[in-house]
Design a protein around this motif. Structure first.
Motif, mmCIF file in Angstrom:
data_model
loop_
_atom_site.group_PDB
_atom_site.id
_atom_site.type_symbol
_atom_site.label_atom_id
_atom_site.label_comp_id
_atom_site.label_asym_id
_atom_site.label_seq_id
_atom_site.Cartn_x
_atom_site.Cartn_y
_atom_site.Cartn_z
ATOM 1 N N ARG A 286 53.927 -51.621 -1.456
ATOM 2 C CA ARG A 286 52.722 -52.383 -1.798
ATOM 3 C C ARG A 286 53.016 -53.894 -1.726
ATOM 4 O O ARG A 286 52.195 -54.665 -1.244
ATOM 5 N N ASN B 215 42.872 -51.832 0.396
ATOM 6 C CA ASN B 215 42.143 -51.232 -0.725
ATOM 7 C C ASN B 215 41.558 -49.877 -0.353
ATOM 8 O O ASN B 215 41.552 -48.954 -1.171
ATOM 9 N N ASP C 109 44.326 -47.451 -0.541
ATOM 10 C CA ASP C 109 44.621 -47.156 -1.945
ATOM 11 C C ASP C 109 43.635 -46.139 -2.512
ATOM 12 O O ASP C 109 44.014 -45.197 -3.202
ATOM 13 N N LYS C 110 42.357 -46.323 -2.217
ATOM 14 C CA LYS C 110 41.325 -45.396 -2.701
ATOM 15 C C LYS C 110 41.518 -44.004 -2.106
ATOM 16 O O LYS C 110 41.377 -43.003 -2.804
ATOM 17 N N TYR D 182 44.351 -42.734 -1.091
ATOM 18 C CA TYR D 182 45.539 -42.176 -1.733
ATOM 19 C C TYR D 182 45.194 -41.642 -3.125
ATOM 20 O O TYR D 182 45.566 -40.523 -3.496
ATOM 21 N N ASP D 183 44.458 -42.447 -3.900
ATOM 22 C CA ASP D 183 44.047 -42.031 -5.241
ATOM 23 C C ASP D 183 43.178 -40.775 -5.213
ATOM 24 O O ASP D 183 43.215 -39.964 -6.147
#
Length: 76
Positions: free
Chosen positions: A41, A64, A67-68, A70-71
């Motif tokens: 990161r 971003n 990231d979303k 991945y989450d």
């Protein structure tokens, strides 16, 4: 994102009958992965900051979005 304390994680392993030795191996790998993810990161942030100004916002949006995803479990 919710976090779990090491003591809570150890308790879960114990409830499933998994030995402390196996937990210790798991925990060591977990800490190593967490460090690698933070470094990745940080590398992404460095790349964004070194990009031309007109592309930084687009790269930040892309990071971003990853990231979303991945989450949400897309990459797990």
């Amino acid at each position: 994102m919710a976090t779990i304390k090491e003591s809570q994680l150890r308790k879960i392993f114990k409830e499933y009958g998994i030995s402390d030795g196996v937990f210790d191996i798991f925990n060591k790998k977990r800490k190593k992965l967490k460090k690698q993810l933070k470094q990745t990161r940080d590398d992404i942030e460095d790349t964004i900051q070194s990009a031309p100004k007109d592309q930084q916002a687009k790269l930040k949006d892309l990071a971003n979005a990853f990231d979303k995803a991945y989450d949400a479990g897309v990459f797990k």
